[in-house]
Design a protein around this motif. Structure first.
Motif, PDB file in Angstrom:
ATOM      1  N   PRO A 181       0.812  -1.228   0.000  1.00  0.00           N
ATOM      2  CA  PRO A 181       0.000   0.000   0.000  1.00  0.00           C
ATOM      3  C   PRO A 181       0.843   1.275   0.000  1.00  0.00           C
ATOM      4  N   ASP A 182       2.087   1.191   0.484  1.00  0.00           N
ATOM      5  CA  ASP A 182       2.934   2.380   0.575  1.00  0.00           C
ATOM      6  C   ASP A 182       3.535   2.710  -0.802  1.00  0.00           C
ATOM      7  N   VAL A 183       3.452   3.969  -1.192  1.00  0.00           N
ATOM      8  CA  VAL A 183       3.918   4.383  -2.520  1.00  0.00           C
ATOM      9  C   VAL A 183       5.413   4.127  -2.684  1.00  0.00           C
ATOM     10  N   ASP A 185       7.250   1.858  -1.256  1.00  0.00           N
ATOM     11  CA  ASP A 185       7.455   0.422  -1.443  1.00  0.00           C
ATOM     12  C   ASP A 185       7.097   0.000  -2.861  1.00  0.00           C
ATOM     13  N   ARG A 186       6.048   0.608  -3.397  1.00  0.00           N
ATOM     14  CA  ARG A 186       5.652   0.302  -4.774  1.00  0.00           C
ATOM     15  C   ARG A 186       6.732   0.776  -5.761  1.00  0.00           C
TER      16      ARG A 186
END
Length: 313
Positions: A181-183, A185-186
């Motif tokens: 969900p964390d940008v 991390d994406r």
């Protein structure tokens, strides 16, 4: 093409046109804009444009040509109708000085005829599709599809039958993306997948679909965009071409735009145009699409990328 290719004649230049466009052309007008010993820009015009609005074509051509210092031009019109082709060539020749034209030729695909030289050596000259210039282009990694329609089909995505066979990959990809969900991390995951895809010349079906799902957000999408560099642009284009070929319409627009961006960096305007055309059909208001379409219309040179994003050099 990023490696030097030597063309010594009109026959050589004609043989290279499909590799500069990315597909073989049987009807249309092509302009190679050259500075010094380099082809800086390849433009293709539909022949109908010259009969429908010749003044507009001349204005667009002059606008694009004015971006280059001391340009010279190679003009080639392809058609089974010689009168139609030569009329189109004449319209462009009207806005050029004679010393600016390297050559202006009509071709029916089998032979070519010069409009500047009426000597026998320049009339009804056989076209050669196996010149040394073509061999060098192929060795450098260039290719040419059979037609523009074939290129368009290559960015249309999977058939409904293929999508039904990929449902498991879509589900797994969605689940993996939801676990991040964390940008930031994406973005890290996008960088990892792109790096792997470049190193391995592609990704597995699940990973490719996961990449498409991740770049649905602007931050991860821009991470993928900013990873692009001109020396590796063709590999980026191949990766995003693979992704586009696997994902359904609802996931396709960001990958299509990234494919277009990579194709632009690689100097492949035809692939860029096909990717943008399909993206426009799916979501004409997508922000990255608008920017890329402006770049296409203005014929922005790929060298501008290093000025826009110096870390990409």
């Amino acid at each position: 093409m990023t490696q030097p290719i030597t063309a010594r004649s009109a026959t050589d230049l004609l043989s290279l046109v499909p590799y500069l466009l990315g597909f073989h052309l049987d009807r249309g007008l092509v302009v190679l804009v050259c500075t010094g010993r380099s082809v800086e820009l390849t433009m293709r015009f539909d022949l109908e444009m010259f009969s429908d609005n010749p003044v507009q074509v001349q204005a667009r051509f002059c606008h694009l040509a004015a971006r280059f210092e001391h340009p010279r031009f190679f003009l080639a019109a392809y058609s089974a109708d010689r009168d139609e082709a030569e009329s189109a060539l004449a319209i462009l020749e009207q806005v050029l000085e004679l010393d600016e034209v390297i050559e202006s030729v009509y071709t029916d695909g089998k032979h070519w005829w010069s409009r500047l030289c009426d000597q026998e050596c320049c009339q009804r000259v056989p076209c050669d599709t196996a010149t040394a210039a073509v061999a060098s282009a192929v060795l450098a990694g260039s290719s040419a599809l059979g037609s523009r329609a074939e290129l368009e089909r290559s960015v249309q995505g999977p058939t409904l039958l293929a999508q039904s066979q990929l449902l498991g990959a879509y589900t797994e990809a969605s689940d993996r993306a939801a676990d991040l969900p964390d940008v930031l991390d994406r973005c890290d995951r996008v960088a990892e997948l792109v790096t792997t895809g470049l190193e391995q010349a592609g990704l597995g079906e699940v990973e490719a679909c996961e990449l498409a799902k991740l770049v649905d957000q602007v931050g991860p999408r821009d991470e993928a965009w900013l990873l692009m560099q001109r020396p590796t642009a063709r590999r980026h284009a191949a990766l995003w071409h693979q992704v586009v070929g696997l994902v359904p319409d609802k996931w396709a627009v960001p990958p299509l735009c990234l494919l277009a961006a990579a194709a632009w960096l690689d100097g492949n305007g035809a692939l860029m145009g096909c990717a943008l055309d399909r993206a426009h059909q799916l979501d004409p208001d997508y922000s990255m699409l608008g920017l890329l379409e402006q770049m296409r219309v203005a014929a922005v040179h790929p060298s501008m990328w290093e000025q826009i994003w110096p870390d990409s050099a």
